[in-house]
Structure formats: structure tokens, C-alpha cells
Design a protein around this motif. Structure first.
Motif, PDB file in Angstrom:
ATOM      1  N   GLN A  31      20.384  31.776 -54.422  1.00  0.00           N
ATOM      2  CA  GLN A  31      20.001  30.561 -53.707  1.00  0.00           C
ATOM      3  C   GLN A  31      18.531  30.219 -53.917  1.00  0.00           C
ATOM      4  O   GLN A  31      18.165  29.059 -54.089  1.00  0.00           O
ATOM      5  CB  GLN A  31      20.301  30.710 -52.212  1.00  0.00           C
ATOM      6  CG  GLN A  31      21.789  30.725 -51.905  1.00  0.00           C
ATOM      7  CD  GLN A  31      22.072  30.364 -50.453  1.00  0.00           C
ATOM      8  OE1 GLN A  31      21.182  29.964 -49.712  1.00  0.00           O
ATOM      9  NE2 GLN A  31      23.319  30.513 -50.066  1.00  0.00           N
ATOM     10  N   ARG A  32      17.668  31.225 -53.913  1.00  0.00           N
ATOM     11  CA  ARG A  32      16.245  30.977 -54.123  1.00  0.00           C
ATOM     12  C   ARG A  32      16.010  30.426 -55.523  1.00  0.00           C
ATOM     13  O   ARG A  32      15.238  29.481 -55.721  1.00  0.00           O
ATOM     14  CB  ARG A  32      15.445  32.270 -53.911  1.00  0.00           C
ATOM     15  CG  ARG A  32      13.934  32.076 -53.998  1.00  0.00           C
ATOM     16  CD  ARG A  32      13.218  33.383 -53.654  1.00  0.00           C
ATOM     17  NE  ARG A  32      13.637  33.872 -52.342  1.00  0.00           N
ATOM     18  CZ  ARG A  32      13.127  33.435 -51.196  1.00  0.00           C
ATOM     19  NH1 ARG A  32      12.185  32.524 -51.188  1.00  0.00           N
ATOM     20  NH2 ARG A  32      13.555  33.932 -50.051  1.00  0.00           N
ATOM     21  N   ARG A  35      17.220  26.818 -55.724  1.00  0.00           N
ATOM     22  CA  ARG A  35      16.274  25.892 -55.108  1.00  0.00           C
ATOM     23  C   ARG A  35      15.046  25.695 -55.991  1.00  0.00           C
ATOM     24  O   ARG A  35      14.519  24.575 -56.100  1.00  0.00           O
ATOM     25  CB  ARG A  35      15.852  26.405 -53.726  1.00  0.00           C
ATOM     26  CG  ARG A  35      16.905  26.177 -52.645  1.00  0.00           C
ATOM     27  CD  ARG A  35      16.407  26.605 -51.278  1.00  0.00           C
ATOM     28  NE  ARG A  35      17.396  26.353 -50.237  1.00  0.00           N
ATOM     29  CZ  ARG A  35      17.512  25.209 -49.571  1.00  0.00           C
ATOM     30  NH1 ARG A  35      16.677  24.208 -49.845  1.00  0.00           N
ATOM     31  NH2 ARG A  35      18.434  25.054 -48.642  1.00  0.00           N
ATOM     32  N   THR A  39      13.742  21.979 -57.524  1.00  0.00           N
ATOM     33  CA  THR A  39      12.439  21.336 -57.345  1.00  0.00           C
ATOM     34  C   THR A  39      11.965  20.676 -58.630  1.00  0.00           C
ATOM     35  O   THR A  39      11.138  19.756 -58.583  1.00  0.00           O
ATOM     36  CB  THR A  39      11.369  22.341 -56.875  1.00  0.00           C
ATOM     37  OG1 THR A  39      11.158  23.346 -57.874  1.00  0.00           O
ATOM     38  CG2 THR A  39      11.757  22.983 -55.556  1.00  0.00           C
ATOM     39  N   PRO A  58      22.589  25.007 -52.347  1.00  0.00           N
ATOM     40  CA  PRO A  58      21.757  24.917 -53.549  1.00  0.00           C
ATOM     41  C   PRO A  58      22.441  25.384 -54.824  1.00  0.00           C
ATOM     42  O   PRO A  58      22.287  24.774 -55.881  1.00  0.00           O
ATOM     43  CB  PRO A  58      20.541  25.787 -53.209  1.00  0.00           C
ATOM     44  CG  PRO A  58      20.988  26.677 -52.103  1.00  0.00           C
ATOM     45  CD  PRO A  58      22.004  25.910 -51.338  1.00  0.00           C
ATOM     46  N   CYS A 109      11.592  29.210 -49.127  1.00  0.00           N
ATOM     47  CA  CYS A 109      12.818  28.444 -48.903  1.00  0.00           C
ATOM     48  C   CYS A 109      13.077  28.304 -47.407  1.00  0.00           C
ATOM     49  O   CYS A 109      12.662  29.160 -46.620  1.00  0.00           O
ATOM     50  CB  CYS A 109      14.021  29.159 -49.544  1.00  0.00           C
ATOM     51  SG  CYS A 109      13.904  29.351 -51.325  1.00  0.00           S
ATOM     52  N   ASP A 112      13.365  31.288 -44.656  1.00  0.00           N
ATOM     53  CA  ASP A 112      12.436  32.400 -44.836  1.00  0.00           C
ATOM     54  C   ASP A 112      11.606  32.583 -43.572  1.00  0.00           C
ATOM     55  O   ASP A 112      11.362  31.633 -42.817  1.00  0.00           O
ATOM     56  CB  ASP A 112      11.495  32.133 -46.013  1.00  0.00           C
ATOM     57  CG  ASP A 112      12.184  32.288 -47.364  1.00  0.00           C
ATOM     58  OD1 ASP A 112      13.318  32.790 -47.392  1.00  0.00           O
ATOM     59  OD2 ASP A 112      11.582  31.882 -48.384  1.00  0.00           O
ATOM     60  N   TRP A 115       8.772  30.193 -43.492  1.00  0.00           N
ATOM     61  CA  TRP A 115       9.065  28.758 -43.564  1.00  0.00           C
ATOM     62  C   TRP A 115       8.689  28.067 -42.254  1.00  0.00           C
ATOM     63  O   TRP A 115       9.139  28.470 -41.181  1.00  0.00           O
ATOM     64  CB  TRP A 115      10.545  28.527 -43.845  1.00  0.00           C
ATOM     65  CG  TRP A 115      10.912  27.080 -43.971  1.00  0.00           C
ATOM     66  CD1 TRP A 115      11.453  26.283 -43.004  1.00  0.00           C
ATOM     67  CD2 TRP A 115      10.764  26.251 -45.130  1.00  0.00           C
ATOM     68  NE1 TRP A 115      11.644  25.023 -43.488  1.00  0.00           N
ATOM     69  CE2 TRP A 115      11.227  24.963 -44.788  1.00  0.00           C
ATOM     70  CE3 TRP A 115      10.277  26.476 -46.418  1.00  0.00           C
ATOM     71  CZ2 TRP A 115      11.230  23.909 -45.702  1.00  0.00           C
ATOM     72  CZ3 TRP A 115      10.274  25.424 -47.313  1.00  0.00           C
ATOM     73  CH2 TRP A 115      10.737  24.165 -46.962  1.00  0.00           C
ATOM     74  N   ILE A 128      12.920  20.861 -50.615  1.00  0.00           N
ATOM     75  CA  ILE A 128      13.899  21.830 -51.120  1.00  0.00           C
ATOM     76  C   ILE A 128      13.333  23.231 -51.005  1.00  0.00           C
ATOM     77  O   ILE A 128      14.038  24.200 -50.717  1.00  0.00           O
ATOM     78  CB  ILE A 128      14.259  21.502 -52.583  1.00  0.00           C
ATOM     79  CG1 ILE A 128      14.982  20.148 -52.636  1.00  0.00           C
ATOM     80  CG2 ILE A 128      15.106  22.597 -53.204  1.00  0.00           C
ATOM     81  CD1 ILE A 128      15.136  19.608 -54.049  1.00  0.00           C
ATOM     82  N   GLY A 129      12.065  23.343 -51.217  1.00  0.00           N
ATOM     83  CA  GLY A 129      11.328  24.599 -51.117  1.00  0.00           C
ATOM     84  C   GLY A 129       9.857  24.286 -51.259  1.00  0.00           C
ATOM     85  O   GLY A 129       9.475  23.145 -51.543  1.00  0.00           O
TER      86      GLY A 129
END
Length: 408
Positions: A31-32, A35, A39, A58, A109, A112, A115, A128-129
Motif C-alpha cells: 500500500q505504501r 501510494r 503521487t 491504493p 501515508c 501512519d 500522519w 495521497i501521501g
């Protein structure tokens, strides 16, 4: 079928990667990595793509954009999908992640620990991140943060206000966020850094791409002492629309936005109004009414914004209960300490010449004996002097005399 890539799904054109890049990719969860790829594919603030991301996740969205044989998101326009797939072909998320790691940075993300949850208020326009440089924790710094924005071509007055405000907020333990642009942004960052305070620069480019070029050293200092944040991946450049979208991040990230100098058409006003729409505090620092660079601020102040003049007033608005600005008062004068009767007797004395106690009692509206008592008090305090049975004001410097006569 297409080949299955390193992150577990098919891609129409699997990116050619070196062994070191592949190794770096395996260290990041799917997923990371997805993402990070998105971007580079999706423009900041694209709410349509944000809705797809929310509905599909994602990994599935990257799959749909990277694989030409995959079904596109429901309801997507063919032209939009075609453009995004052209961008997807150049996405190298593992390389981007490795590049940022080599700079001592990281990719954040949603979900996190670091975040900032307030960014979720943007809904489908949420980043998105975030690509981040700097050692501090973004979430913690953003909890007590204020945005200071304004004109690029600012006046010396505006630059002084922004720098002083940045330093004042830093002294009170608040983080200053801005866009690292020329003018007000740069002055706010510099004022904060000079006070050894916390500052966040939100860029409209990649975090390895200093813009404007003239602020390369400043952005480097912020990366060392504060935080540099961007939605765009390494190497990406700013555009007009990206500046506008960057402003929404500044507005959402902070508790409130202060505008210091802005024309009637200004990106700073966009930031302030976006902050207002998000339920944040919106503030403005007034300037000369003859200055076009303050016209936008004054227009804002006529409607939705609150006037502030220093850091104390900003914190009173955005801070916790009890964070009150000090009471504003002029200089204390000895005359202010007089009781009401003594003050009336003093006011009854003529500005020039002398008067008898009977005349003063009549003018002050007080009994004769009380008037005499108050005249003796005023004499002891140095306000009046006596010549026989008449009284007159003590002559001093013009300013002092005026203060005793109430500025008349």
C-alpha cells in the motif's frame, strides 16, 4: 497475462529496475509503494482520483492505472484514464522512496503514526501521501501550528510583520507553517528560524527540488532545523495549479491562517478562505489603507477574518482556554490615580492664570471645604501651587502639562 511485479499485482509495463532498487522496493509494503506511485500519477487535490482511491484502495487503483488491460475505475472518462496511464508508465516508486531515504527523508501515508489527522478534513482532496524531510514529528508539530502567508512582492513593513510574528509564535512554542516563497513566506520562516523555533515549509514541488531557486539555502536550513513537506515525488516541478493545491494543505495542516499583505487577487486569500471553509481560524494583519498590497487583507477583514497585530493575539484566538493576550493600555499617568473629586477640582483650574477657592468650588460643583482639602492634596502631589488665596497649575514641560490637563 502481464507479468506480476514486485508488489504483487500485474502491470502493463513493468518498470525496469536495478537489483538495488528491487531490494529497496521489497522493504516497503504494497500500500505504501502504491501510494508513492500514485503521487507521481495523480495531480494534488484531484477529488475524482481521491474518490477512486477511497473506493478501490491504493493497490487496486495503481493496478487499474498501470495496466492497460485492467478495468478502469467506474465512471472514469477515457481521456482522463489515458492521460493517467501515460504517467503511470513512468512511475518508479521504489526509486522515489530510495531517493528520499538517501536525503534522510520519508514517505508518510494516512494511518501512519506521524500522519496529521487534520488533513483528513480535506475529504477526497486529502493528499495521497506526504514526502517529508526533517527529523521532527510532523503530526506533533502540526498540533500547535499557525500558517503565515502573504504577498511575494511584499513591502518592508510586511516583511517586518511576518518575521516578528514568526519569532513571536516561536517564542510561545508554536510552529509556523508557510510555503517557502519569496516575500511574506520567506520572512515568516526566517523570523522563526532566528528564534530557534519550529517551522514547516510546504512545497509545490518535490522535496529535493528547491523552489524558488533563490531560497535554496533557506529551504536547506528548514530541512535541518524544521520540516520540508510536499505531495509531489522527488524531482517534480511546480506549476500554477500545484501552488493553489499546495495552499489547501497549508490551510488544513494548521490551527489557523494569518494573512500579512495580499492584493485583491492573491493565492494567500485562497489559503485563508480554504482555512475558513475547513473550520480553521482566519486572521489578517492590517496595513496602510493606501497600499494595494493590503487591499486583499482589508477585504478579508471586512468579512470573515479577525484582526490580529502580534503573536499574543493570534494565540489568544487559536490556542487553549487561558491563552489570553495581555490587556492593551496606554502609559499610566499620575493623574489617573486621582479620585473623582480631586480630578474635577484639577479640571476646574484655568489653563492660564489663577483662581480662588470659591470660584473653583463653583466650577467643580463641590463644597468649599472639600474643594480646599482637595487643593491641598493636589499641591502635595505637585499639580498646583498657591499664591495667597489663589491657586494655579504648576508649570512644567509642555508634554507633562498636557498630561495633567488630560491632553487638552
Amino acid at each position: 497475462m502481464n507479468d506480476i511485479d514486485t508488489w504483487g499485482f500485474a502491470t502493463g509495463r513493468p518498470p525496469a529496475q536495478s537489483p538495488s532498487t528491487q531490494s529497496a522496493a521489497r522493504r516497503h509494503e504494497p500500500q505504501r509503494t502504491a501510494r508513492a506511485a500514485l503521487t507521481r500519477i495523480v495531480e494534488p487535490g484531484d477529488e475524482t482520483a481521491g474518490r477512486w482511491l477511497r473506493e478501490m484502495g491504493p493497490v487496486a487503483l495503481w493496478h487499474a492505472l498501470a495496466d492497460e488491460d485492467a478495468d478502469p475505475p467506474a465512471g472514469a472518462r477515457p481521456a482522463k484514464i489515458a492521460g493517467l496511464r501515460l504517467r503511470a508508465a513512468r512511475a518508479r516508486p521504489a526509486e522515489d522512496l530510495a531517493t528520499v531515504a538517501s536525503l534522510g527523508g520519508r514517505f508518510l501515508c494516512p494511518g501512519d503514526d506521524e500522519w496529521p489527522g487534520q488533513l483528513d478534513d480535506l475529504g477526497d482532496a486529502r493528499p495521497i501521501g506526504l514526502w517529508v524531510r526533517g527529523r521532527a514529528n510532523l503530526r506533533l508539530w502540526a498540533l500547535r501550528s499557525v500558517a503565515v502567508v502573504g504577498a511575494r512582492a511584499c513591502t518592508e513593513y510586511g516583511a517586518h510583520l511576518a518575521a516578528t510574528l514568526g519569532a513571536g509564535l516561536a517564542d510561545r512554542g508554536w510552529t509556523v507553517a508557510s510555503g517557502a516563497a519569496y516575500g511574506i513566506d520567506g520572512a515568516a520562516h526566517r523570523g522563526t528560524l532566528a528564534a530557534d523555533g519550529a517551522t514547516i515549509a510546504v512545497l509545490a514541488s518535490g522535496i529535493d527540488h528547491a523552489y524558488p531557486r533563490g531560497h535554496t539555502e533557506l529551504i536547506g536550513r528548514i530541512a535541518e532545523q524544521g520540516l520540508v513537506v510536499a505531495e509531489l515525488p522527488p524531482g517534480d516541478h511546480p506549476t500554477r495549479s500545484r501552488f493553489i493545491q499546495r495552499n489547501r494543505v497549508i490551510a488544513a495542516l494548521t490551527r489557523g491562517t494569518v494573512v500579512v499583505e495580499a492584493e485583491l487577487r492573491s493565492g494567500s486569500l485562497v489559503t485563508a478562505r480554504r482555512a475558513l471553509a475547513l473550520g480553521r481560524f482566519t486572521m489578517g494583519m492590517p496595513g496602510p489603507v493606501t497600499s494595494a498590497l493590503s487591499a486583499g487583507v482589508h477585504q478579508l477583514l471586512r468579512g470573515e477574518a479577525t484582526v490580529v497585530t502580534d503573536a499574543d493575539e493570534v494565540i489568544e484566538l487559536v490556542g487553549s482556554i487561558g491563552d489570553l493576550a495581555p490587556e492593551r493600555r496606554g502609559p499610566a499617568l499620575v493623574r489617573d490615580l486621582l479620585d473623582p473629586v480631586a480630578a474635577r477640582v484639577l479640571e476646574a483650574l484655568p489653563a492660564r492664570g489663577a483662581a480662588g477657592a470659591t470660584h473653583l468650588a463653583r466650577e467643580a460643583g463641590t463644597p468649599h471645604e472639600l474643594t480646599h482639602t482637595k487643593l491641598l492634596e493636589l499641591q502635595a502631589l505637585g499639580f498646583v501651587q498657591r499664591y495667597g488665596d489663589r491657586w494655579e497649575l504648576v508649570r512644567r514641560a509642555e508634554g507633562t502639562d498636557r498630561s495633567r490637563r488630560g491632553g487638552a
